[in-house]
Design a protein around this motif. Structure first.
Motif, PDB file in Angstrom:
ATOM      1  N   CYS A  52       0.832  -1.196   0.000  1.00 28.91           N
ATOM      2  CA  CYS A  52       0.000   0.000   0.000  1.00 28.91           C
ATOM      3  C   CYS A  52       0.869   1.249   0.000  1.00 28.91           C
ATOM      4  O   CYS A  52       1.954   1.276   0.600  1.00 28.91           O
ATOM      5  CB  CYS A  52      -0.916   0.021   1.218  1.00 28.91           C
ATOM      6  SG  CYS A  52      -2.202  -1.249   1.197  1.00 28.91           S
ATOM      7  N   PHE A  53       0.363   2.292  -0.662  1.00 26.03           N
ATOM      8  CA  PHE A  53       1.028   3.589  -0.728  1.00 26.03           C
ATOM      9  C   PHE A  53       0.003   4.693  -0.503  1.00 26.03           C
ATOM     10  O   PHE A  53      -1.193   4.497  -0.691  1.00 26.03           O
ATOM     11  CB  PHE A  53       1.673   3.791  -2.102  1.00 26.03           C
ATOM     12  CG  PHE A  53       2.805   2.857  -2.410  1.00 26.03           C
ATOM     13  CD1 PHE A  53       4.112   3.195  -2.105  1.00 26.03           C
ATOM     14  CD2 PHE A  53       2.555   1.629  -3.011  1.00 26.03           C
ATOM     15  CE1 PHE A  53       5.164   2.330  -2.392  1.00 26.03           C
ATOM     16  CE2 PHE A  53       3.589   0.754  -3.306  1.00 26.03           C
ATOM     17  CZ  PHE A  53       4.895   1.103  -2.994  1.00 26.03           C
ATOM     18  N   ALA A  54       0.487   5.865  -0.112  1.00 21.17           N
ATOM     19  CA  ALA A  54      -0.347   7.053   0.014  1.00 21.17           C
ATOM     20  C   ALA A  54       0.557   8.277  -0.021  1.00 21.17           C
ATOM     21  O   ALA A  54       1.740   8.199   0.336  1.00 21.17           O
ATOM     22  CB  ALA A  54      -1.148   7.033   1.317  1.00 21.17           C
ATOM     23  N   PRO A  55       0.021   9.414  -0.444  1.00 17.29           N
ATOM     24  CA  PRO A  55       0.833  10.637  -0.423  1.00 17.29           C
ATOM     25  C   PRO A  55       1.010  11.152   1.003  1.00 17.29           C
ATOM     26  O   PRO A  55       0.096  11.057   1.825  1.00 17.29           O
ATOM     27  CB  PRO A  55       0.017  11.612  -1.273  1.00 17.29           C
ATOM     28  CG  PRO A  55      -1.390  11.132  -1.151  1.00 17.29           C
ATOM     29  CD  PRO A  55      -1.313   9.639  -1.038  1.00 17.29           C
ATOM     30  N   ASN A  56       2.180  11.678   1.278  1.00 12.73           N
ATOM     31  CA  ASN A  56       2.476  12.232   2.602  1.00 12.73           C
ATOM     32  C   ASN A  56       2.082  13.706   2.605  1.00 12.73           C
ATOM     33  O   ASN A  56       2.926  14.607   2.557  1.00 12.73           O
ATOM     34  CB  ASN A  56       3.960  12.050   2.911  1.00 12.73           C
ATOM     35  CG  ASN A  56       4.308  12.458   4.325  1.00 12.73           C
ATOM     36  OD1 ASN A  56       3.433  12.699   5.151  1.00 12.73           O
ATOM     37  ND2 ASN A  56       5.599  12.550   4.614  1.00 12.73           N
ATOM     38  N   VAL A  57       0.766  13.940   2.645  1.00  8.44           N
ATOM     39  CA  VAL A  57       0.210  15.296   2.585  1.00  8.44           C
ATOM     40  C   VAL A  57      -0.937  15.421   3.590  1.00  8.44           C
ATOM     41  O   VAL A  57      -1.473  14.417   4.058  1.00  8.44           O
ATOM     42  CB  VAL A  57      -0.323  15.629   1.163  1.00  8.44           C
ATOM     43  CG1 VAL A  57       0.813  15.617   0.149  1.00  8.44           C
ATOM     44  CG2 VAL A  57      -1.429  14.662   0.755  1.00  8.44           C
TER      45      VAL A  57
END
Length: 221
Positions: free
Chosen positions: A39-44
């Motif tokens: 899994c991935f996600a933006p660090n925002v």
């Protein structure tokens, strides 16, 4: 050899992040089919935080990567670390987080832009000819990823999101909840899920079919 699939999530919770049912169904089906998943996600920061009990906005700030870790049981990486050469396919579940955190589609509609790191990752899969699965509202990002002329579904042709997709230059194809739409030229598979689903079982019927097809299109390492 098992296939390696990247899954980009957009937080945790239908109204301000990733749709949890769609995310879990996707991860479950991938595991049932023997795929290796990261899994991935933006660090925002999230666009905003919604109280899912009342539907009202809350006066606080949350991080998309940290919230995504709730669904991923801590096993999530910054989408900047998503390298296409390590994976065979990409899937994006839905939820308002796609339209609020992965893009500004919720605010800008047809004039939307996609978060830069997410766009770069998705375009890398498209350029490499590796299959992409877009679930629920995620096909709203298809034109930015693939360019004008791409075909996908958001469920009903009368949905304002479908109209926005066509205004961006995409081709919308109406689809029932249990089915998928495939753009063979772009190796793109999409399904309506909770754009139409009235139950978790209905959502799963299309998502399972999407996952299965994405894996069929993927060439294993």
């Amino acid at each position: 050899m098992s296939k390696k699939v990247a899954v980009i999530l957009s937080g945790c919770g239908v109204y301000d992040g990733a749709e949890i049912h769609e995310s879990v169904i996707t991860l479950l089906r991938l595991d049932q089919r023997g795929a290796q998943v990261q899994c991935f996600a933006p660090n925002v920061a999230q666009m905003h935080v919604i109280n899912h009990l009342t539907g009202e906005e809350m006066a606080e700030s949350r991080n998309v990567l940290i919230e995504t870790a709730r669904i991923a049981r801590g096993n999530v990486e910054d989408v900047r670390e998503l390298h296409v050469e390590h994976f065979d396919a990409l899937i994006l579940p839905g939820g308002f987080g796609v339209a609020k955190n992965l893009s500004d589609f919720a605010l800008q509609g047809a004039d939307c832009t996609v978060q830069a790191d997410v766009l770069a990752a998705a375009q890398a899969f498209a350029k490499a000819g590796k299959p992409i699965g877009l679930i629920c509202i995620a096909p709203a990002l298809a034109v930015q990823i693939f360019g004008a002329g791409v075909t996908c579904t958001l469920g009903s042709a009368e949905d304002p999101a479908a109209e926005a997709l066509q205004a961006m230059g995409g081709t919308h194809k109406a689809c029932t909840v249990e089915d998928i739409v495939e753009d063979s030229a772009h190796k793109l598979v999409s399904t309506p899920a909770y754009m139409l689903a009235q139950s978790i079982a209905e959502a799963a019927s299309g998502i399972n079919k999407l996952v299965d097809r994405v894996l069929e299109l993927a060439n294993p390492h």
